[in-house]
Design a protein around this motif. Structure first.
Motif, PDB file in Angstrom:
ATOM      1  N   HIS A   8     105.500  15.629  94.533  1.00  0.00           N
ATOM      2  CA  HIS A   8     105.683  15.202  93.138  1.00  0.00           C
ATOM      3  C   HIS A   8     105.527  16.367  92.162  1.00  0.00           C
ATOM      4  CE1 HIS A   8     105.638  11.218  94.771  1.00  0.00           C
ATOM      5  NE2 HIS A   8     104.410  11.361  95.231  1.00  0.00           N
ATOM      6  N   ALA A   9     105.565  17.607  92.669  1.00  0.00           N
ATOM      7  CA  ALA A   9     105.298  18.767  91.816  1.00  0.00           C
ATOM      8  C   ALA A   9     106.253  18.839  90.630  1.00  0.00           C
ATOM      9  CB  ALA A   9     105.377  20.048  92.639  1.00  0.00           C
ATOM     10  N   LYS A  10     107.511  18.480  90.850  1.00  0.00           N
ATOM     11  CA  LYS A  10     108.505  18.600  89.766  1.00  0.00           C
ATOM     12  C   LYS A  10     108.180  17.672  88.601  1.00  0.00           C
ATOM     13  CE  LYS A  10     111.556  21.647  91.212  1.00  0.00           C
ATOM     14  NZ  LYS A  10     110.488  22.584  91.602  1.00  0.00           N
ATOM     15  N   ALA A  11     107.704  16.472  88.927  1.00  0.00           N
ATOM     16  CA  ALA A  11     107.443  15.484  87.876  1.00  0.00           C
ATOM     17  C   ALA A  11     106.116  15.761  87.166  1.00  0.00           C
ATOM     18  CB  ALA A  11     107.431  14.086  88.469  1.00  0.00           C
ATOM     19  N   ALA A  12     105.156  16.353  87.901  1.00  0.00           N
ATOM     20  CA  ALA A  12     103.818  16.539  87.357  1.00  0.00           C
ATOM     21  C   ALA A  12     103.795  17.676  86.341  1.00  0.00           C
ATOM     22  CB  ALA A  12     102.833  16.824  88.482  1.00  0.00           C
ATOM     23  N   VAL A  13     102.771  17.650  85.490  1.00  0.00           N
ATOM     24  CA  VAL A  13     102.520  18.778  84.613  1.00  0.00           C
ATOM     25  C   VAL A  13     102.123  19.966  85.488  1.00  0.00           C
ATOM     26  CG1 VAL A  13     100.893  19.666  82.881  1.00  0.00           C
ATOM     27  CG2 VAL A  13     101.816  17.359  82.661  1.00  0.00           C
ATOM     28  N   PRO A  14     102.664  21.164  85.226  1.00  0.00           N
ATOM     29  CA  PRO A  14     102.308  22.299  86.076  1.00  0.00           C
ATOM     30  C   PRO A  14     100.840  22.683  85.955  1.00  0.00           C
ATOM     31  CG  PRO A  14     103.684  23.000  84.229  1.00  0.00           C
ATOM     32  CD  PRO A  14     103.679  21.508  84.222  1.00  0.00           C
ATOM     33  N   THR A  15     100.313  23.292  86.999  1.00  0.00           N
ATOM     34  CA  THR A  15      98.958  23.834  86.990  1.00  0.00           C
ATOM     35  C   THR A  15      98.998  25.200  86.313  1.00  0.00           C
ATOM     36  OG1 THR A  15      98.380  22.663  89.024  1.00  0.00           O
ATOM     37  CG2 THR A  15      97.034  24.579  88.455  1.00  0.00           C
ATOM     38  N   VAL A  16      98.212  25.360  85.242  1.00  0.00           N
ATOM     39  CA  VAL A  16      98.272  26.569  84.415  1.00  0.00           C
ATOM     40  C   VAL A  16      96.914  27.261  84.379  1.00  0.00           C
ATOM     41  CG1 VAL A  16      98.886  27.520  82.163  1.00  0.00           C
ATOM     42  CG2 VAL A  16      99.992  25.417  82.957  1.00  0.00           C
ATOM     43  N   ASP A  17      96.895  28.524  84.766  1.00  0.00           N
ATOM     44  CA  ASP A  17      95.699  29.368  84.713  1.00  0.00           C
ATOM     45  C   ASP A  17      95.812  30.265  83.487  1.00  0.00           C
ATOM     46  OD1 ASP A  17      93.673  31.208  85.064  1.00  0.00           O
ATOM     47  OD2 ASP A  17      94.308  31.874  87.063  1.00  0.00           O
ATOM     48  N   VAL A  18      94.918  30.073  82.514  1.00  0.00           N
ATOM     49  CA  VAL A  18      95.034  30.810  81.245  1.00  0.00           C
ATOM     50  C   VAL A  18      94.230  32.105  81.210  1.00  0.00           C
ATOM     51  CG1 VAL A  18      95.535  28.730  79.898  1.00  0.00           C
ATOM     52  CG2 VAL A  18      93.155  29.512  80.133  1.00  0.00           C
ATOM     53  N   GLY A 333      97.635  20.103  81.470  1.00  0.00           N
ATOM     54  CA  GLY A 333      98.143  19.403  80.291  1.00  0.00           C
ATOM     55  C   GLY A 333      97.782  20.087  78.983  1.00  0.00           C
ATOM     56  N   ASN A 334      96.530  20.539  78.869  1.00  0.00           N
ATOM     57  CA  ASN A 334      96.091  21.191  77.629  1.00  0.00           C
ATOM     58  C   ASN A 334      96.806  22.521  77.414  1.00  0.00           C
ATOM     59  OD1 ASN A 334      94.289  19.080  77.287  1.00  0.00           O
ATOM     60  ND2 ASN A 334      92.584  20.175  78.226  1.00  0.00           N
ATOM     61  N   ALA A 335      96.987  23.277  78.502  1.00  0.00           N
ATOM     62  CA  ALA A 335      97.683  24.563  78.393  1.00  0.00           C
ATOM     63  C   ALA A 335      99.144  24.353  78.012  1.00  0.00           C
ATOM     64  CB  ALA A 335      97.585  25.327  79.707  1.00  0.00           C
ATOM     65  N   ALA A 336      99.763  23.318  78.575  1.00  0.00           N
ATOM     66  CA  ALA A 336     101.163  23.032  78.237  1.00  0.00           C
ATOM     67  C   ALA A 336     101.306  22.774  76.742  1.00  0.00           C
ATOM     68  CB  ALA A 336     101.664  21.834  79.041  1.00  0.00           C
ATOM     69  N   ALA A 337     100.335  22.040  76.169  1.00  0.00           N
ATOM     70  CA  ALA A 337     100.372  21.751  74.733  1.00  0.00           C
ATOM     71  C   ALA A 337     100.088  23.022  73.920  1.00  0.00           C
ATOM     72  CB  ALA A 337      99.345  20.676  74.401  1.00  0.00           C
ATOM     73  N   LEU A 338      99.107  23.830  74.360  1.00  0.00           N
ATOM     74  CA  LEU A 338      98.723  25.029  73.619  1.00  0.00           C
ATOM     75  C   LEU A 338      99.824  26.072  73.611  1.00  0.00           C
ATOM     76  CD1 LEU A 338      96.327  26.478  72.153  1.00  0.00           C
ATOM     77  CD2 LEU A 338      95.756  27.474  74.379  1.00  0.00           C
ATOM     78  N   LEU A 339     100.518  26.199  74.745  1.00  0.00           N
ATOM     79  CA  LEU A 339     101.513  27.271  74.908  1.00  0.00           C
ATOM     80  C   LEU A 339     102.930  26.824  74.610  1.00  0.00           C
ATOM     81  CD1 LEU A 339     100.132  28.784  78.229  1.00  0.00           C
ATOM     82  CD2 LEU A 339      99.833  29.661  75.920  1.00  0.00           C
ATOM     83  N   ARG A 340     103.088  25.599  74.159  1.00  0.00           N
ATOM     84  CA  ARG A 340     104.432  25.068  73.906  1.00  0.00           C
ATOM     85  C   ARG A 340     105.182  25.991  72.949  1.00  0.00           C
ATOM     86  NH1 ARG A 340     103.340  19.627  72.897  1.00  0.00           N
ATOM     87  NH2 ARG A 340     103.471  19.345  75.145  1.00  0.00           N
TER      88      ARG A 340
END
Length: 342
Positions: A8-18, A333-340
């Motif tokens: 399900h990796a494509k559908a999920a929010v990616p794992t982000v290391d900041v 999820g938080n990184a996706a929002a921060l880095l949008r």
């Protein structure tokens, strides 16, 4: 199993290391022989002590491929189940001792080299640049230069020589970062407790979280966060000692006129205005960080690839046994929002 192997990796929010670093040899080449470098190295040696330097040299050399080669980095990310890294220059590249001309070369080289490194895999690597905190009047142009390279923002230390982050000279930087949506990654390098921390690697284990707490306290108590509500500050090392001891700050703010003079609300309320990485090396402390800052304010961080980081950031997050929604938010999820990108 990596994130990429997951069905399900494509559908999920990616794992982000900041919290991940890149080493830029060109920066060290351009400062070599510059006036002030020898003095800065002497101070660094005094602060860390000989034993720490003897261990750190081989540690960094062993990690050079991961720090410089995007292909090696991506393979390591795959092994960790990390989809995206926010890559910042090694803090050893700050060189806040440098004169204006050298400082401009440093930030331009850092910004351009980091962008070039990330361009090897633009869907998986985002970057941060540098600004010369020792020359406050050059910080806005350095931030603009970083953003022009496609970087997400800039990385700064906890202070510059003779200047705290509460210094009014930085107001234009905070304004510009707020209006552009740039991320300001607060990553200390060097603690002013000097040789009190020169054994047992206390310069890092105690020094970094102390510097985080001091720098964040300057931003909070001085009213910087009141004046710049759009400012996105991301603190490394879980914000150091501040989030778990912020009750003491609140007590001072409410009890003493001098402590409460410059910020509008109790200091703990500003934790929900800041962002923090998850790199605290203790599942109980990570749970507490999420409790005090909020599940939407903590982001996965590993300090890749240094020895004071974690080889398994997702595992470290899982160990905190957060509610599922918080786990997913911190994981990516938080990184996706921060880095949008706008």
């Amino acid at each position: 199993m990596t994130a990429h192997a997951h069905p399900h990796a494509k559908a999920a929010v990616p794992t982000v290391d900041v919290h991940a670093h890149v080493l830029i040899p060109e920066i060290e080449a351009l400062v070599e022989g510059a006036p002030g470098l020898a003095e800065a190295r002497t101070l660094d040696a005094r602060r860390n002590g000989p034993t720490a330097l003897a261990v750190s040299g081989p540690m960094v050399r062993d990690r050079l491929p991961r720090l410089t080669d995007p292909a090696v980095r991506l393979a390591a990310m795959d092994a960790q189940g990390v989809d995206i890294q926010l890559v910042s220059p090694s803090p050893s590249h700050y060189h806040y001792w440098a004169d204006e001309e050298t400082a401009e070369k440093v930030y331009r080289t850092a910004n351009e080299a980091t962008a070039a490194h990330c361009s090897a895999a633009p869907d998986r690597l985002r970057g941060l640049g540098l600004v010369p905190l020792q020359h406050p009047d050059r910080t806005v142009e350095a931030l603009d230069h970083a953003l022009a390279q496609g970087l997400a923002g800039v990385e700064i230390s906890s202070h510059a020589p003779g200047r705290e982050l509460s210094d009014p000279a930085y107001e234009p930087l905070w304004s510009r970062a707020g209006e552009t949506g740039a991320v300001v990654f607060l990553h200390p390098f060097g603690c002013t407790l000097d040789e009190r921390l020169d054994r047992w690697y206390l310069s890092n284990t105690v020094g970094q979280p102390a510097e985080n707490a001091v720098a964040l306290s300057h931003l909070i108590f001085s009213g910087v966060l009141d004046r710049h509500p759009g400012l996105k500050v991301l603190a490394a090392h879980g914000g150091g000692y501040l989030p778990t001891h912020v009750g003491r700050s609140d007590h001072a703010w409410s009890t003493r006129s001098d402590a409460g003079a410059s910020c509008a609300r109790p200091p703990s309320s500003y934790l929900r205005r800041l962002y923090f990485d998850s790199l605290v090396h203790d599942p109980h402390i990570l749970r507490e960080l999420v409790r005090v800052a909020g599940g939407d304010r903590v982001l996965l961080g590993s300090d890749f690839p240094f020895d004071m980081g974690t080889e398994d950031p997702v595992g470290a997050l899982r160990a905190a046994r957060l509610p599922a929604a918080d786990f997913e938010a911190v994981r990516g999820g938080n990184a996706a929002a921060l880095l949008r990108k706008d």
